[in-house]
Design an enzyme around this catalytic site. Structure first.
Site, short mmCIF file in Angstrom:
data_model
loop_
_atom_site.label_atom_id
_atom_site.label_comp_id
_atom_site.label_asym_id
_atom_site.label_seq_id
_atom_site.Cartn_x
_atom_site.Cartn_y
_atom_site.Cartn_z
N HIS A 251 0.87 -1.18 0.00
CA HIS A 251 0.00 0.00 0.00
C HIS A 251 0.90 1.23 0.00
CE1 HIS A 251 -2.79 3.02 1.51
NE2 HIS A 251 -3.78 2.20 1.25
N CYS A 289 -3.54 2.38 -4.55
CA CYS A 289 -4.45 3.21 -3.76
C CYS A 289 -4.47 4.60 -4.40
CB CYS A 289 -4.03 3.29 -2.29
SG CYS A 289 -5.14 4.39 -1.37
N HIS A 316 -7.57 0.36 -4.67
CA HIS A 316 -8.39 1.17 -3.77
C HIS A 316 -8.88 2.36 -4.58
CE1 HIS A 316 -6.43 -0.10 0.34
NE2 HIS A 316 -7.02 -1.10 -0.28
N ASP A 359 -12.48 2.97 -1.27
CA ASP A 359 -11.74 3.24 -0.04
C ASP A 359 -12.34 4.48 0.60
OD1 ASP A 359 -9.79 2.98 1.86
OD2 ASP A 359 -8.29 4.10 0.73
N HIS A 360 -12.50 4.43 1.88
CA HIS A 360 -13.08 5.52 2.65
C HIS A 360 -14.39 5.98 1.99
CE1 HIS A 360 -8.73 6.51 4.09
NE2 HIS A 360 -9.12 5.30 4.41
N TYR A 376 -14.51 4.83 7.40
CA TYR A 376 -15.20 3.59 7.00
C TYR A 376 -16.68 3.64 7.38
CZ TYR A 376 -10.68 1.89 5.65
OH TYR A 376 -9.46 1.75 5.02
C1 DNO Z 1 -6.52 3.28 5.90
C2 DNO Z 1 -5.87 2.25 5.13
C3 DNO Z 1 -4.54 1.76 5.66
C4 DNO Z 1 -4.15 0.50 4.92
C5 DNO Z 1 -2.82 -0.05 5.33
C6 DNO Z 1 -2.42 -1.20 4.44
O1 DNO Z 1 -7.65 3.55 5.69
O2 DNO Z 1 -5.79 2.57 3.79
O3 DNO Z 1 -4.63 1.51 7.01
O4 DNO Z 1 -5.08 -0.49 5.17
O5 DNO Z 1 -1.86 0.92 5.28
O6 DNO Z 1 -1.34 -1.86 4.99
#
Ligand code: DNO
Length: 402
Positions: A251, A289, A316, A359-360, A376
């Site tokens: 990531h 991401c 992501h 993501d988010h 989340y």
């Molecule tokens: C937060 C996430 C991070 C991610 C880690 C992966 O929302 O994107 O905590 O899960 O960095 O190792």
């Protein structure tokens, strides 16, 4: 792409039957109850996998199998920790789970200063303020050298022109209250870290002391050394990945800037090129991401997606907006710097089975009262998921016509 969702296990208030109703196909999760640095046993993995499957879903991706600090800074017990990591990988593969997301960020997994930053439409988003982060670093953490570093800090690529972050942090210090200080520490150290199986936990009583201890491990570790340590870790685990068919996907650093005097090595196109080249093995892959990458003004996210699509194992979908002063917020999934429509086209044509998760998401329509993990939310993420489902349907429609 496969539509996946990050789910935090059986205690998550968002349940698997809820996720089935909104079109989620695969689950992204971790053994959140196993302490950092311990083996994930096959029994525990199986139990969770079966639970997910009994709800008509599959466990598509692990996020994260955390890499402990000693591996990152190259401590004396790193070999022991790498052996534990390998065993967890073998156990995951034995339960047919083959995609593992991790990060190589020292100390802090990800960073935001405001978790409920209001938008004009009444929703809220995550936000990063440089002035508040500098204030935290100088006045609350009281890190040695912080003041000098912020005095020398320059924004890249035309954002934040003329801004003096140190001066702003000093100004802020005049109006901060013990309550606001407490809130900032909660945001940076506890609420963003507590649920990602990182170094800090909900209820940690002296988080700043712990912070100092963790930072001390990195004395003398510069970018070159951290790269060496990452290369070492990946080289060590690659034979296991080959043997069991595990794809590791790192990531990117979030945000993709160097903070707290620590090196960060997965921030830019050059970093990712270095990493994929240093251990040139298809099992050494990337979590693309888009959100993290788009928070760096120097990153052309679409160009990076084209360049790295063939080594991307997990996506992501998220997009950031950078303000003229350099601060950033998480934008709508249809706005911001990341152009998620174009990214979906690129990844869908590269590999239609690639797992992706939104993501988010915004906090909206009552999400704020439900105690979800920062970023989340349920309704906000569901809204973003529906947007991405629509985008993908339109792309497939066009592709099938041509
Ligand atoms: C937060 C996430 C991070 C991610 C880690 C992966 O929302 O994107 O905590 O899960 O960095 O190792």
């Amino acid at each position: 792409m496969e539509f996946t969702w990050r789910w935090f296990g059986k205690n998550d208030r968002i349940t698997l039957p809820m996720l089935r109703q909104i079109g989620v196909q695969g689950i992204v999760t971790a053994l959140h109850d196993v302490p950092l640095g311990e083996v994930w046993t096959q029994e525990k993995i199986r139990e969770l996998r079966e639970y997910i499957e009994s709800n008509g879903l599959r466990w598509s991706v692990v996020e994260s199998l955390p890499v402990t600090e000693t591996i990152k800074y190259g401590g004396s017990n790193r070999h022991e920790q790498i052996e534990i990591y390998k065993q967890s990988l073998r156990n995951l593969a034995a339960e047919d789970i083959h995609i593992v997301c991790y990060n190589f960020m020292p100390v802090l997994d990800w960073a935001r200063t405001d978790l409920m930053h209001p938008n004009a439409d009444g929703t809220s988003n995550l936000y990063f303020s440089y002035a508040e982060f500098a204030y935290f670093d100088i006045y609350l953490l009281k890190r040695a050298g912080a003041r000098e570093e912020w005095a020398a800090f320059r924004f890249p690529n035309g954002v934040g022109e003329g801004r003096n972050v140190l001066k702003e942090a000093d100004e802020l210090a005049k109006s901060m209250t013990p309550d606001r200080d407490h809130q900032l520490v909660e945001n940076i150290v506890i609420k963003t870290q507590g649920f990602v199986s990182g170094n800090f936990k909900e209820g940690d009583e002296h988080p700043l002391e712990l912070f100092h201890q963790l930072l001390a491990n990195y004395k003398g570790i510069d970018k070159a050394q951290l790269r060496e340590n990452m290369k070492y870790f990946l080289t060590e685990i690659m034979p296991v990945c080959e043997e069991c068919g595990i794809d590791m996907c790192v990531h990117p650093d979030d945000p993709p800037i160097e903070i707290l005097g620590l090196p960060r090595i997965v921030r830019t196109q050059e970093d990712i090129e270095w990493l994929l080249h240093a251990v040139d093995n298809p099992h050494n892959g990337l979590t693309f991401c888009a959100g993290s990458l788009s928070a760096g003004a120097y990153n052309d996210v679409v160009a990076m997606a084209r360049k790295f699509a063939s080594r991307t194992r997990f996506v992501h979908l998220r997009s950031c907006h950078i303000f003229p002063n350099g601060d950033f917020t998480e934008a709508s999934h249809l706005g911001g710097r990341a152009d998620l429509v174009e990214l979906c086209k690129i990844f869908e044509s590269e590999n239609p089975c690639l797992p992706m998760r939104v993501d988010h998401g915004k906090t909206m329509l009552g999400d704020e009262d439900r105690g979800y993990n920062a970023g989340y939310s349920f309704l906000g993420r569901m809204f973003a998921l529906a947007q991405m489902q629509g985008v993908l349907a339109a792309i497939l429609h066009e592709t099938n016509k041509s």
